[in-house]
Motif scaffolding. Structure first.
Motif, short mmCIF file in Angstrom:
data_model
loop_
_atom_site.label_atom_id
_atom_site.label_comp_id
_atom_site.label_asym_id
_atom_site.label_seq_id
_atom_site.Cartn_x
_atom_site.Cartn_y
_atom_site.Cartn_z
N LYS A 207 0.74 -1.28 -0.12
CA LYS A 207 0.18 0.05 -0.02
C LYS A 207 0.86 1.27 -0.24
N ASN A 210 1.56 3.85 2.77
CA ASN A 210 0.78 3.37 3.70
C ASN A 210 1.09 1.75 4.34
N PRO A 224 3.62 -1.13 8.87
CA PRO A 224 3.72 0.18 8.54
C PRO A 224 4.83 0.46 7.22
#
Length: 310
Positions: A207, A210, A224
């Motif tokens: 992501k 993200n 993360p």
């Protein structure tokens, strides 16, 4: 002792423009980033790629100095290397491809050298699915773990071949928009369930800034991404992530879900280094000490105590 790892993919020239500057012509390619990341964990990385008559010998020597075996890198004497030019928008997540010249890549038919047989780990970079399948079929002994990267282009143009190769791999690495396209589901959780039913037993959904999600059976883990002061150039970050992930697994020899959780954080940490400079520049200087410090930053990023006692 680390296990041997074969990485198959492109070695190329990139030219990148970001809001922070222009790179000029630099070395890129999926297999290049994977090799630099994975070589940090061991000296048994075996490269399979194709380069043209313009690819610098010094780059191959640099990889060899880090323990990367380049016997599987085919050099073509009468054609130039693959070339890509792109421009990133201000958000650094979207980019426009300004030029793509396949050159030698149009003829890429990877041949696995005999000396590479028996490798326990295989990283298949983003390539034509039929080519990825041919690599798997050339291996006399099935690796302990096969990781595959793909993209939306192959979902549009080579669906049946992609479905075939997905049945042969253990881990699929894609981004969130690709996961939605592959599954025809908007919910990432529903998408993951559908994709895992297509063949791989493990799915990683990247992501970008993200972070990344790891799915296996009914288990989910989120890693993360490191918030950086400046994202100088995100090119190759996904390949660096994959190289760090499989490099760590090859070093430890442990492909359990728990160890993959560590590997995905290691991959995220290395990807954050990749973004700090153009191309492979920063990866070439990262040390284990640097990585340990960055991993400690990751721990601090997500570490918290919680109490609901009023």
């Amino acid at each position: 002792m680390s296990s041997s790892l074969i990485t198959v993919g492109t070695m190329a020239f990139d030219e990148v423009e970001t809001p922070f500057g222009q790179s000029g012509r630099i070395i890129g390619g999926s297999a290049t980033y994977v090799a630099y990341a994975a070589a940090l964990f061991g000296d048994d990385v075996k490269q399979v790629s194709i380069v043209g008559n313009d690819f610098p010998e010094a780059e191959l020597e640099d990889l060899k100095s880090r323990g990367v075996d380049v016997e599987g890198v085919h050099k073509v004497s009468d054609k130039p290397s693959f070339y890509w030019k792109g421009k990133y928008h201000l958000d650094m997540n979207t980019r426009d491809s300004l030029a793509t010249e396949l050159n030698v890549l149009a003829d890429f038919n990877p041949i696995i050298p005999d000396s590479y047989q028996g490798a326990e780990f295989l990283m298949l970079g983003n390539l034509v699915p039929a080519v990825q399948k041919s690599v798997i079929q050339q291996l006399k002994v099935k690796p302990k773990l096969i990781v595959l990267d793909t993209m939306n282009f192959w979902m549009d143009s080579a669906w049946d071949d992609l479905m075939d190769v997905l049945k042969l791999v253990d881990v699929l690495v894609i981004n969130d928009s690709e996961a939605r396209q592959l599954s025809n589901e908007f919910s990432i959780v529903k998408a993951a369930k559908k994709i895992l039913a297509m063949g791989p037993n493990t799915l990683i959904i990247k992501k970008g800034e993200n972070g990344a999600l790891l799915f296996k059976d009914d288990k989910v883990f989120f890693a993360p991404a490191m918030p950086l002061d400046e994202v100088f150039d995100p090119t190759g970050a996904g390949d660096t992530f994959a190289g760090g992930f499989i490099g760590y697994l090859a070093k430890t020899g442990d492909i359990s879900f728990e160890n993959m959780k560590t590997a995905i954080v290691v991959g995220s940490a290395l990807a954050s280094f990749c973004c700090e400079e153009f191309g492979t520049s920063r990866l070439k200087t990262v040390t284990m000490k640097d990585l340990d410090a960055r991993l400690n930053d990751f721990v601090q990023l997500v570490n918290f105590d919680i109490s609901l006692n009023a």
